[in-house]
Design an enzyme around this catalytic site. Sequence first.
Site, PDB file in Angstrom:
ATOM      1  N   CYS A  67       0.821  -1.208   0.000  1.00 45.94           N
ATOM      2  CA  CYS A  67       0.000   0.000   0.000  1.00 45.94           C
ATOM      3  C   CYS A  67       0.861   1.267   0.000  1.00 45.94           C
ATOM      4  O   CYS A  67       1.406   1.656  -1.016  1.00 45.94           O
ATOM      5  CB  CYS A  67      -0.995  -0.039   1.157  1.00 45.94           C
ATOM      6  N   GLU A 111      -2.468  -9.493   2.680  1.00 46.43           N
ATOM      7  CA  GLU A 111      -2.458 -10.138   3.999  1.00 46.43           C
ATOM      8  C   GLU A 111      -3.850 -10.386   4.551  1.00 46.43           C
ATOM      9  O   GLU A 111      -4.051 -11.312   5.351  1.00 46.43           O
ATOM     10  CB  GLU A 111      -1.669  -9.295   5.001  1.00 46.43           C
ATOM     11  N   HIS A 140      -3.755  -5.088  -0.220  1.00 46.75           N
ATOM     12  CA  HIS A 140      -3.405  -5.667   1.088  1.00 46.75           C
ATOM     13  C   HIS A 140      -3.640  -7.179   1.027  1.00 46.75           C
ATOM     14  O   HIS A 140      -4.633  -7.685   1.569  1.00 46.75           O
ATOM     15  CB  HIS A 140      -4.277  -5.060   2.189  1.00 46.75           C
TER      16      HIS A 140
END
Length: 532
Positions: A382, A509, A507
Amino acid sequence: MAKYIVITGGVLSSVGKGTVAASIGMLLKRRDIKITVVKVDPYINVDAGTMNPYMHGEVFVTEDGSETDLDLGHYERFIGINVTKYNNITAGKVYFEVINKERRGEYLGQTVQIIPHVTREIISMIKKAGEVNNADVVIVEIGGTVGDIESLPFLEAVRQMRLEEEGNLIFVHVALAPYMKVTGELKTKPLQHSVQELRRIGIQPDIIIVRSEVSLDPESKNKIALFTNVKQSLIFSSYDVSTPYEVPLILEGQGLSSKILNLLGLPDGAVKLDDWESFVSSLKDGEKEVNIVLIGKYTKLKDTYMSIREALLHAGAFLHVKPKLMWVESTDIENNDDKLREIMKTADGVIVLPGFGARGTEGKIKAINYVRENDIPFLGICFGFQLAVVEFARNVLGLKDANSTEINPSTPDPVITLLDDQNRATQVGGTMRLGSQKIILKEGSLANKIYGTNIITERHRHRFEVNPKYVDSIQKAGLVISGVSENGLVEFIELPGKRFFIATQAHPEFKSRPMNPSPIYVSFLKASMRDQ
């Protein structure tokens, strides 16, 4: 008709209610019961999106673009579900809805009060979450600690639910029993008082889970049962372990899920946990350590980057290695080149973390410059992606004053600029580019090889983008744009010829799971293994 498990917390905050809720959800789901989990947060914010990470940790983003409490990340990772905006209820949402209804005249003639109007709205929102997710069992975690004034309307609401859902709702109370090392004993009095407070407002817990440093001894269990009116067989020990992923195994070893099913009148059945046990073993028994440096501006509170930490653990278990995480505050290396070089000497791989605002950005840019020039495996997430573009523009394109307009609105070379639709935003909360977005990967690129497909979806949370005016010059200078959105936003960049240099606006994750780790984190960790 849905069943409900309401989880409350006592003695202090952060006692582990989220992990317990996620563990119960995982154990029930593995019996083919359809589960959803609701996190109730007593704060007046409508959502977690506008809070400083030091106030409340990570903002977890769902597929549908909701900015939520970090506990929803626990739920998704442990249970293997995707939650939605309905799974996070805040006092702000509740009061906002009640006030809107009053303005629309839905309470015409009535004096609008906490009871029954606010409590009825809370009940309605909890039931709505179950209906939207078509759940057999709805687990409801009440945030905060019993005794907090902010939690009272929510506790009153679930007290009323218990009367309405006779036989279909149980209470699980999670509370701390401090361990006195000097005398070698557990002190149960604080837990007893938290149960007394619950009972004072009309809630009798059905199950108690005791959080402590050490396992609960029979004498302490007997004392808790005596003073809380809960059977010894319904008191469970959740003691300190090396990883939260071990908690469901500990609780299942004591028969927790069977007791819950019995109380709810649901059929019991065998639950297979072999894969989970193997995953936990892999977390503990990695064959070697890999030193990963994480550079951010909120590193003093590790919960700020919880999903990134968990994604690295998932990837490490998959590769049978132990990621050794070194957290670096970007402001500490901004004007200290010697410290930067010292840190990088031990780095097998470097992640530049997400964030907002100007503070610490020059430290991140310096770190990116160092890893690019010294060929250390790099992953930018990001804001880390955006600053990788800034670093490249400055030090390769020669645009010495290149920057993001977020950091310097008057920069002569705004290589990162505000998204077009953000210029029309009149509010801060919930207006970023949020949630799952489609990304088209360039054939033959590193990103393409990592994901093994040309089209992926990842979750997002940002207001700024790579300025389209600079795309051609960036690419001509050698930075590969390897992923774009359907409307042309730059999503992935990479540098060929490096061991591993890739960054993404997304993102990844948020979608990583214990037995299904994020591909980009696996690839980064693999590239960071020195013997590869």
